[in-house]
Write an enzyme that holds these catalytic residues in place. Structure first.
Site, PDB file in Angstrom:
ATOM      1  N   HIS A   1      -2.679  -5.107   3.321  1.00 55.62           N
ATOM      2  CA  HIS A   1      -1.732  -5.688   2.358  1.00 55.62           C
ATOM      3  C   HIS A   1      -0.431  -6.149   2.981  1.00 55.62           C
ATOM      4  O   HIS A   1       0.571  -6.276   2.278  1.00 55.62           O
ATOM      5  CB  HIS A   1      -1.392  -4.678   1.269  1.00 55.62           C
ATOM      6  CG  HIS A   1      -2.530  -4.341   0.371  1.00 55.62           C
ATOM      7  ND1 HIS A   1      -2.763  -4.986  -0.819  1.00 55.62           N
ATOM      8  CD2 HIS A   1      -3.515  -3.425   0.508  1.00 55.62           C
ATOM      9  CE1 HIS A   1      -3.838  -4.473  -1.392  1.00 55.62           C
ATOM     10  NE2 HIS A   1      -4.306  -3.519  -0.605  1.00 55.62           N
TER      11      HIS A   1
ATOM     12  N   LYS B   1       1.649 -13.763 -12.210  1.00 61.34           N
ATOM     13  CA  LYS B   1       2.011 -13.383 -13.580  1.00 61.34           C
ATOM     14  C   LYS B   1       2.925 -14.435 -14.197  1.00 61.34           C
ATOM     15  O   LYS B   1       2.759 -14.828 -15.358  1.00 61.34           O
ATOM     16  CB  LYS B   1       2.704 -12.014 -13.592  1.00 61.34           C
ATOM     17  CG  LYS B   1       1.778 -10.872 -13.174  1.00 61.34           C
ATOM     18  CD  LYS B   1       2.514  -9.581 -12.826  1.00 61.34           C
ATOM     19  CE  LYS B   1       1.586  -8.655 -12.047  1.00 61.34           C
ATOM     20  NZ  LYS B   1       2.294  -7.552 -11.357  1.00 61.34           N
TER      21      LYS B   1
ATOM     22  N   THR C   1       1.931 -10.923  -6.313  1.00 57.58           N
ATOM     23  CA  THR C   1       1.150 -10.945  -7.548  1.00 57.58           C
ATOM     24  C   THR C   1       2.058 -11.290  -8.729  1.00 57.58           C
ATOM     25  O   THR C   1       1.590 -11.822  -9.738  1.00 57.58           O
ATOM     26  CB  THR C   1       0.452  -9.586  -7.803  1.00 57.58           C
ATOM     27  OG1 THR C   1       1.393  -8.533  -7.532  1.00 57.58           O
ATOM     28  CG2 THR C   1      -0.754  -9.428  -6.904  1.00 57.58           C
TER      29      THR C   1
ATOM     30  N   LYS D   1      11.165  -8.215  -7.843  1.00 62.54           N
ATOM     31  CA  LYS D   1      10.262  -7.671  -6.822  1.00 62.54           C
ATOM     32  C   LYS D   1      11.048  -6.642  -6.027  1.00 62.54           C
ATOM     33  O   LYS D   1      12.268  -6.549  -6.175  1.00 62.54           O
ATOM     34  CB  LYS D   1       9.739  -8.769  -5.906  1.00 62.54           C
ATOM     35  CG  LYS D   1      10.858  -9.658  -5.324  1.00 62.54           C
ATOM     36  CD  LYS D   1      10.335 -10.860  -4.560  1.00 62.54           C
ATOM     37  CE  LYS D   1       9.844 -11.988  -5.444  1.00 62.54           C
ATOM     38  NZ  LYS D   1       8.409 -12.260  -5.362  1.00 62.54           N
ATOM     39  N   ARG D   2      10.347  -5.869  -5.185  1.00 62.69           N
ATOM     40  CA  ARG D   2      11.080  -4.930  -4.349  1.00 62.69           C
ATOM     41  C   ARG D   2      12.126  -5.670  -3.516  1.00 62.69           C
ATOM     42  O   ARG D   2      11.951  -6.838  -3.165  1.00 62.69           O
ATOM     43  CB  ARG D   2      10.105  -4.190  -3.414  1.00 62.69           C
ATOM     44  CG  ARG D   2       9.369  -3.065  -4.094  1.00 62.69           C
ATOM     45  CD  ARG D   2      10.302  -1.984  -4.594  1.00 62.69           C
ATOM     46  NE  ARG D   2      10.795  -1.162  -3.515  1.00 62.69           N
ATOM     47  CZ  ARG D   2      10.417   0.095  -3.297  1.00 62.69           C
ATOM     48  NH1 ARG D   2       9.546   0.691  -4.098  1.00 62.69           N
ATOM     49  NH2 ARG D   2      10.912   0.784  -2.289  1.00 62.69           N
TER      50      ARG D   2
ATOM     51  N   LYS E   1      11.664 -10.861   1.689  1.00 60.71           N
ATOM     52  CA  LYS E   1      11.497 -11.535   0.399  1.00 60.71           C
ATOM     53  C   LYS E   1      12.683 -12.458   0.093  1.00 60.71           C
ATOM     54  O   LYS E   1      12.604 -13.326  -0.750  1.00 60.71           O
ATOM     55  CB  LYS E   1      11.302 -10.506  -0.709  1.00 60.71           C
ATOM     56  CG  LYS E   1      10.003  -9.707  -0.581  1.00 60.71           C
ATOM     57  CD  LYS E   1       9.889  -8.673  -1.693  1.00 60.71           C
ATOM     58  CE  LYS E   1       8.724  -7.710  -1.499  1.00 60.71           C
ATOM     59  NZ  LYS E   1       7.427  -8.294  -1.928  1.00 60.71           N
TER      60      LYS E   1
HETATM   61  C1  26W Z   1       5.366   3.212   3.845  1.00 56.21           C
HETATM   62  C2  26W Z   1       4.166   2.545   4.296  1.00 56.21           C
HETATM   63  C3  26W Z   1       3.792   1.372   3.523  1.00 56.21           C
HETATM   64  C4  26W Z   1       3.378   0.251   4.170  1.00 56.21           C
HETATM   65  C5  26W Z   1       2.965  -0.817   3.472  1.00 56.21           C
HETATM   66  C6  26W Z   1       3.826   1.408   2.146  1.00 56.21           C
HETATM   67  C7  26W Z   1       3.422   0.326   1.430  1.00 56.21           C
HETATM   68  C8  26W Z   1       2.980  -0.781   2.106  1.00 56.21           C
HETATM   69  C9  26W Z   1       2.419  -1.893   1.313  1.00 56.21           C
HETATM   70  C10 26W Z   1       1.367  -2.598   2.097  1.00 56.21           C
HETATM   71  C11 26W Z   1       3.370  -2.708   0.618  1.00 56.21           C
HETATM   72  C12 26W Z   1       2.768  -3.568  -0.452  1.00 56.21           C
HETATM   73  O1  26W Z   1       2.843  -3.209  -1.600  1.00 56.21           O
HETATM   74  N1  26W Z   1       2.237  -4.737  -0.102  1.00 56.21           N
HETATM   75  C13 26W Z   1       2.024  -5.777  -1.078  1.00 56.21           C
HETATM   76  O2  26W Z   1       0.705  -5.745  -1.557  1.00 56.21           O
HETATM   77  C14 26W Z   1       0.528  -6.668  -2.594  1.00 56.21           C
HETATM   78  C15 26W Z   1      -0.854  -6.490  -3.144  1.00 56.21           C
HETATM   79  O3  26W Z   1      -1.797  -6.926  -2.218  1.00 56.21           O
HETATM   80  C16 26W Z   1       0.795  -8.069  -2.121  1.00 56.21           C
HETATM   81  O4  26W Z   1       0.701  -8.945  -3.210  1.00 56.21           O
HETATM   82  C17 26W Z   1       2.183  -8.178  -1.501  1.00 56.21           C
HETATM   83  O5  26W Z   1       2.371  -9.439  -0.930  1.00 56.21           O
HETATM   84  C18 26W Z   1       2.359  -7.103  -0.453  1.00 56.21           C
HETATM   85  O6  26W Z   1       3.697  -7.086   0.027  1.00 56.21           O
END
Ligand code: 26W
Length: 838
Positions: free
Chosen positions: A382, A687, A683, A573-574, A579
């Protein structure tokens, strides 16, 4: 230390065989207003132990939830029976996060009971809408990844595909964000305080999960085997949640694990007489499911996090093998029964765990076990940020999970031997592909482990998958031809169109009839309606009504006044530098500066209300400074009479799923402005488009596919493409050159640097300004000019409301592709091979 036994299922017992009622399937209550009233009052009396007249709002909410639950129960039990009977292949979706959002409305919709419930409650003098507001959303996720998991299990239930979602029942979800003097302050999310009517705890089915200790070999009738002698254990207690399909009589299960101390855990300490210490020890164990890590994209390498990961994955695998599969199941056939989908690297420790179970406990040959394991896992990545790829130091992993480390080493040795066989002693390649990294410290690369073990590896949008193949894991792509694939993300139209935007849904149903919600490509048929002035008017009316609904909410929730007739320009978004909330902010400051400096007449500026929603990871200082700056700019802009009626900046705190459901349908403009090549998919972008907002966006993530589908005329593209980003970076990016070259940019940055938004104190936002001028890792300044040009095109387009509405309708019509039902079909056909169960 004594072992607490993990219960196996009781031997089949002829339960209920003597009474006819016990043999009949459980019946749902009557789907009538009277039936609902009766159930509601029964639950109020018998489950809450109160009379209607003396009930509290929480009593009434709980009784309502129980009532809705009761309607789902027959279907759930039937689905469990059906799945047990069929023994068909199913999906175990392993995810450390499920960002579910509120349950009540979703479950009312799934049962088709919304109107009946409203009428029934009204007859009891109770307002459904009031009870809705009482639900605290389960915020068991950080952002996109967790919300995606929630959309996926909704779609699987709607498609009738056997699925168990496995995750963690965090006692505290994502923190509640508040602002104090414009700065983020985190509050604990005590979402369980008033009770949770949607969960079913099963302490009797708890599993024992081990940690620490050492391994030893022993002779097992002539075969040398390894066993793990753990140092300590915790109990994993399952909590089941219903996951109803949309009006299809199906209900799947989400099983979240909660950690409990075992009695073995503190027995020794109790025996030594140190009661207080013994109780403290219990807390240690129970900490495992205490809190969701709020870090998004920046792994901290914390031991507790690895404990969480192993805890839920080990419990889930054990649950599936010993609890879901029949007792006599031949594990050689495991790949015919299950696929464990790894939602990012967080559950990847499941790979060595399944190997350990098969080899050490079920006494399988290593090669046979590996053959099975390779087919039972698939991995979704992701992210593209290198710093977001999880690694665990060998030190920590070996201390917490000594047997798993041994298994990982062996997997790596055998894998590297194969690489050597193919490519010879290419030391560089071997180092690059090793699951074990040597620098800066010896550690396990979880994404590599997942890639080696996974039957398939997928990215989450076309561009992302391509970059994953070509840039992040090119050696693996070469070594495993056909392993890499793409599945573009999607969102559930039930929650994000039907529930979030009831008026638009009604308009669509009026135009197309009722089946579009489970066949979202049918939205295409709206294309012709885009040419119908009457339909356009109705569509514009819906948007206006949604804006009013949002204003009302924000007035009530945050005391904001949303101006009428403004374009709603939204970025939610975060908070992350990639971003580029800073880019949005520089646009706002630039508009503001233009007006107050007198260079631009206020009347020439399109009236806009900017809405931000964003949480920053508590330890991410730059992100927190940016939040502070957004709030500071908002305070100044909103109080300045020179821009009154033109510019307004609103930043409601604590953006979450519930707020998204109100913000998204009201938006005119969706900001998707990440640096190209950094946002895996996004995502939120989907929406917004599905709710008739136009996108201003870079060529990144799923924006690319949105633009291809809606057409260039209906999308505001700007900024460098990924290859140009690469080029600029290779050439050596110097942000100050862009600062010098664009007067608007210079003035905007200078205004921030001058202290205009910090009461004249230049030091407050100095780190933000310096970072932009001298580092600007995500090239905000390089894309600024292009962004402003695109915003000017937005203004021009917005000036022609008829044409704008037409574009908005075309966005809705052409985004049916982004239903998570379609994502699920893609996974099913290309990765899982788990057809619906009829
Ligand atoms: C703390 C470690 C960690 C590393 C990566 C925690 C969380 C992540 C995620 C991969 C962050 C995340 O939420 N990624 C998002 O995933 C969405 C669903 O696929 C995508 O639409 C986003 O672009 C992506 O940033």
């Amino acid at each position: 230390m004594t072992e607490e036994t993990t219960p196996s299922r009781s031997a089949d017992h002829p339960l209920g065989a003597t009474h006819p009622l016990a043999l009949a399937p459980v019946a749902a209550p009557a789907s009538t207003v009277d039936g609902f009233v009766r159930e509601f009052l029964r639950n109020l009396n018998f489950d809450r132990g109160v009379a209607l007249t003396s009930s509290t709002p929480n009593d009434r909410y709980m009784a309502l939830a129980y009532t809705v639950r009761d309607y789902l129960m027959a279907r759930w039990l039937e689905d469990l029976r059906r799945q047990r009977h069929a023994q068909a292949k199913g999906v175990c979706y392993l995810s450390a996060e499920f960002l579910l959002g509120r349950q009540l409305d979703n479950n009312l919709l799934a049962t088709g009971l919304t109107d009946i419930a409203a009428d029934a409650l009204a007859q009891c003098g109770v307002d459904l809408d009031e009870l809705r507001q009482l639900e605290v959303e389960p915020g068991l996720g950080n952002g996109g990844l967790g919300r995606l998991a929630a959309c996926f299990i909704d779609s699987l239930a709607t498609l009738g595909v056997p699925n168990i979602g496995y995750g963690i029942r965090y006692e505290y979800g994502i923190f509640r964000q508040t602002f104090v003097d414009g700065q983020q302050v985190e509050q604990p999310d005590a979402w369980l305080t008033l009770g949770n009517p949607w969960e079913f705890p099963h302490p009797e089915s708890a599993r024992t999960i081990s940690f620490g200790g050492h391994t030893e070999t022993y002779d097992d009738e002539g075969v040398t085997r390894t066993r793990w002698v753990p140092g300590w254990t915790v109990r994993a207690v399952p909590y089941n949640y219903m996951v109803p399909g949309y009006q299809n009589g199906r209900v799947n299960t989400l099983r979240l694990w909660s950690a409990q101390a075992t009695s073995a855990f503190d027995l020794r300490i109790f025996n030594s007489g140190d009661y207080a210490e013994a109780v403290r020890a219990r807390t240690f164990a129970e900490n495992i499911s205490k809190v969701l890590y709020p870090e998004d994209s920046t792994p901290q390498g914390k031991e507790l996090r690895l404990q969480q990961q192993y805890f839920f994955v080990a419990a889930s695998i054990s649950d599936f093998l010993d609890g879901v599969l029949p007792d006599d199941f031949d594990l050689a056939k495991l790949p015919d029964r299950v696929i464990f989908q790894l939602n990012d690297t967080h559950p990847v420790i499941g790979v060595p765990e399944l190997m350990r179970v098969l080899v050490d406990e079920r006494k399988m040959e290593w090669d046979a076990a590996w053959e099975i394991t390779r087919q039972c896992f698939a991995y979704t990545c992701h992210t593209l940020l290198p710093e977001a790829l999880e690694v665990w130091s060998v030190d920590l992993l070996g201390r917490l999970l000594p047997r798993h480390l041994e298994i990982i080493y062996r997997i790596n040795d055998e894998f590297l031997a194969e690489v050597r066989e193919r490519f010879g002693d290419d030391e560089m390649r071997l180092r690059n592909m090793s699951i074990i990294a040597e620098y800066p410290q010896r550690s396990v690369r979880m994404a590599y482990l997942a890639t080696v073990a996974g039957a398939k590896v997928n990215g989450v949008a076309e561009l992302h998958s391509q970059l994953l193949r070509d840039k992040v894991l090119p050696d693996f792509n070469e070594f495993f031809p056909g392993k890499f694939t793409n599945v573009t993300n999607g969102v559930t139209p039930r929650r994000f169109v039907r529930l979030a935007n009831p008026d638009l849904s009604a308009l669509i149903s009026e135009a197309l009839g009722g089946t579009w919600l489970t066949d979202l490509e049918r939205l295409r048929e709206l294309e012709t309606f885009a040419e119908d002035p009457q339909f356009r008017q109705a569509f514009a009316d819906v948007k206006a009504a949604n804006k009013r609904r949002l204003s009302e909410l924000l007035r009530h929730r945050d005391g904001f006044e949303v101006s009428d007739g403004h374009m709603l320009d939204v970025m939610v978004k975060r908070l992350h530098e990639y971003k580029r909330q800073m880019l949005k902010l520089l646009h706002i400051v630039s508009l503001y500066e233009g007006i107050v400096s007198g260079r631009v007449a206020a009347s020439e500026v399109t009236a806009r209300t900017f809405i931000f929603g964003a949480k920053a990871a508590p330890g991410y200082l730059m992100a927190k400074r940016i939040i502070h700056l957004i709030n500071a700019v908002g305070s100044v802009v909103n109080a300045d009479p020179r821009v009154e009626g033109r510019l307004k900046v609103l930043f409601p705190p604590n953006y979450n799923v519930t707020l998204a459901e109100r913000v998204v349908p009201a938006a005119d403009l969706s900001e998707q402005i990440s640096l190209a090549g950094k946002e895996a998919s996004g995502t939120g972008n989907m929406k917004f488009a599905l709710n008739g907002a136009l996108t201003i966006g870079t060529d990144d993530g799923a924006n690319v596919e949105i633009r291809e589908l809606v057409g260039d005329d209906n999308f505001f593209l700007f900024g460098m493409r990924e290859p140009q980003v690469q080029e600029l970076s290779d050439r050596g990016y110097r942000p100050s050159e862009f600062y010098q070259a664009d007067e608007n940019l210079r003035r905007a940055i200078d205004l921030i640097a001058s202290g205009a938004f910090s009461g004249g104190d230049r030091s407050v936002f100095e780190p933000v300004v310096s970072n932009l001028l001298y580092e600007d890792r995500f090239m905000v300044l390089a894309d600024f000019t292009s962004y402003l040009e695109a915003q000017t095109k937005v203004d021009a387009a917005y000036a022609d409301q008829e044409a704008w509405t037409r574009k908005a309708i075309l966005n809705v019509a052409r985004c049916g592709f982004f239903s998570s039902d379609r994502s699920m079909r893609d996974y099913i056909e290309r990765i899982w091979h788990t057809p619906p169960l009829r």
